[in-house]
Design a protein around this motif. Structure first.
Motif, PDB file in Angstrom:
ATOM      1  N   CYS A  75       6.360 -16.594   3.494  1.00  0.00           N
ATOM      2  CA  CYS A  75       7.088 -16.058   4.652  1.00  0.00           C
ATOM      3  C   CYS A  75       6.630 -16.734   5.937  1.00  0.00           C
ATOM      4  O   CYS A  75       7.455 -17.005   6.828  1.00  0.00           O
ATOM      5  N   HIS A  76       5.345 -17.017   6.037  1.00  0.00           N
ATOM      6  CA  HIS A  76       4.828 -17.670   7.244  1.00  0.00           C
ATOM      7  C   HIS A  76       5.489 -19.017   7.467  1.00  0.00           C
ATOM      8  O   HIS A  76       5.969 -19.321   8.569  1.00  0.00           O
TER       9      HIS A  76
ATOM     10  N   ASN B 114       9.399 -18.761   7.995  1.00  0.00           N
ATOM     11  CA  ASN B 114       9.666 -18.244   9.339  1.00  0.00           C
ATOM     12  C   ASN B 114       9.324 -19.272  10.407  1.00  0.00           C
ATOM     13  O   ASN B 114      10.032 -19.398  11.409  1.00  0.00           O
TER      14      ASN B 114
ATOM     15  N   LEU C 296      15.655 -16.238   9.015  1.00  0.00           N
ATOM     16  CA  LEU C 296      14.516 -15.601   9.667  1.00  0.00           C
ATOM     17  C   LEU C 296      14.554 -14.094   9.458  1.00  0.00           C
ATOM     18  O   LEU C 296      13.521 -13.475   9.158  1.00  0.00           O
TER      19      LEU C 296
ATOM     20  N   PHE D 248      11.676 -12.181   7.521  1.00  0.00           N
ATOM     21  CA  PHE D 248      10.925 -11.232   8.353  1.00  0.00           C
ATOM     22  C   PHE D 248      10.950  -9.853   7.699  1.00  0.00           C
ATOM     23  O   PHE D 248       9.925  -9.159   7.646  1.00  0.00           O
TER      24      PHE D 248
ATOM     25  N   ARG E 159       8.670  -9.902   4.841  1.00  0.00           N
ATOM     26  CA  ARG E 159       7.273  -9.805   5.317  1.00  0.00           C
ATOM     27  C   ARG E 159       6.911  -8.357   5.638  1.00  0.00           C
ATOM     28  O   ARG E 159       5.784  -7.919   5.372  1.00  0.00           O
TER      29      ARG E 159
ATOM     30  N   VAL F 214       9.814 -11.434  17.667  1.00  0.00           N
ATOM     31  CA  VAL F 214      10.775 -11.839  16.633  1.00  0.00           C
ATOM     32  C   VAL F 214      11.737 -10.697  16.328  1.00  0.00           C
ATOM     33  O   VAL F 214      12.936 -10.926  16.151  1.00  0.00           O
TER      34      VAL F 214
END
Length: 244
Positions: free
Chosen positions: A40-41, A44, A89, A93, A96, A160
């Motif tokens: 995810c890091h 994103n 995203l 997100f 996440r 975000v």
């Protein structure tokens, strides 16, 4: 002589030296960031870069070109790229956020700040002094240090979330009031009835994210060099390494 070691709970502790009284030189490691967190890091991060570049050109369009309009769909492609990156995203997100409920406690750090803990704010002050070159030695943290946790919560999580909400609200203007985007995010226009106000705040949010990304990259590289613990590689392998 004492040597730093990693306790079973993930905290950094001290242990005895070897039989000769010499420091036991080692590079203790602890598994910090699980695979879903790392995926995810990086997804994103890539999506945010694409959104920044395409969003800049949407806010500051390219000069017009001559010829048939059908032969010049450049801004259309830029807008499509922006919309696609925004939806990617949003999905990752959300993933996440969901992983924070099932992952280890490090996966939850960016979603809260323990404002009620006095010791936390003392450690934040120490980190500010460390980054300002006023402290000689860094403190060791297995996950995010207190200042980084505060920055990630405000500069990433909240920003975000704000960009996703305002972005989908603006997107709903094109999809119409019957779309799911408008049903979920149309309330934004109850706060800012003028659509241009939403555009302005969304644009300002982009520059806030640009600032955060620059500071985030600088801090990660600086800590990797100066604090004697792996930072950048931790988001690749998942392991935090503490170097003597």
């Amino acid at each position: 002589m004492l040597d730093r070691t990693i306790a079973p709970d993930g905290s950094l502790q001290t242990g005895a030296s070897d039989a000769h009284g010499e420091r036991v030189i080692g590079r203790p490691t602890v598994y910090v960031y699980e695979a879903p967190v790392r995926i995810c890091h990086w997804v994103n991060a890539l999506a945010i870069v694409v959104l920044m570049v395409s969003g800049y050109f949407i806010g500051t369009p390219l000069p017009s070109v001559g010829g048939e309009a059908s032969a010049h769909f450049l801004m259309g492609y830029i807008r499509f790229t922006h919309f696609a990156a925004g939806q990617i995203l949003a999905v990752f997100f959300l993933a996440r956020v969901l992983w924070a409920f099932v992952g280890n406690h490090h996966s939850r750090q960016i979603f809260y700040v323990p404002v009620h803990r006095v010791q936390f704010w003392k450690e934040v002050l120490h980190e500010i002094r460390w980054y300002a070159f006023l402290e000689r030695e860094p403190k060791m943290y297995v996950g995010h240090n207190p200042l980084a946790q505060t920055a990630m919560f405000t500069g990433f999580t909240l920003f975000v979330a704000f960009m996703i909400i305002t972005g989908f609200a603006l997107y709903s203007e094109g999809t119409g009031i019957d779309s799911w985007q408008h049903r979920l995010f149309g309330w934004v226009f109850a706060i800012w009835p003028n659509s241009q106000d939403v555009h302005t705040w969304h644009h300002l949010g982009m520059w806030a994210l640009v600032t955060f990304v620059m500071v985030h990259i600088y801090a990660a590289i600086r800590e990797d060099i100066m604090s004697r613990q792996s930072i950048i590689s931790s988001m690749v392998s998942g392991e935090r390494q503490f170097r003597e």
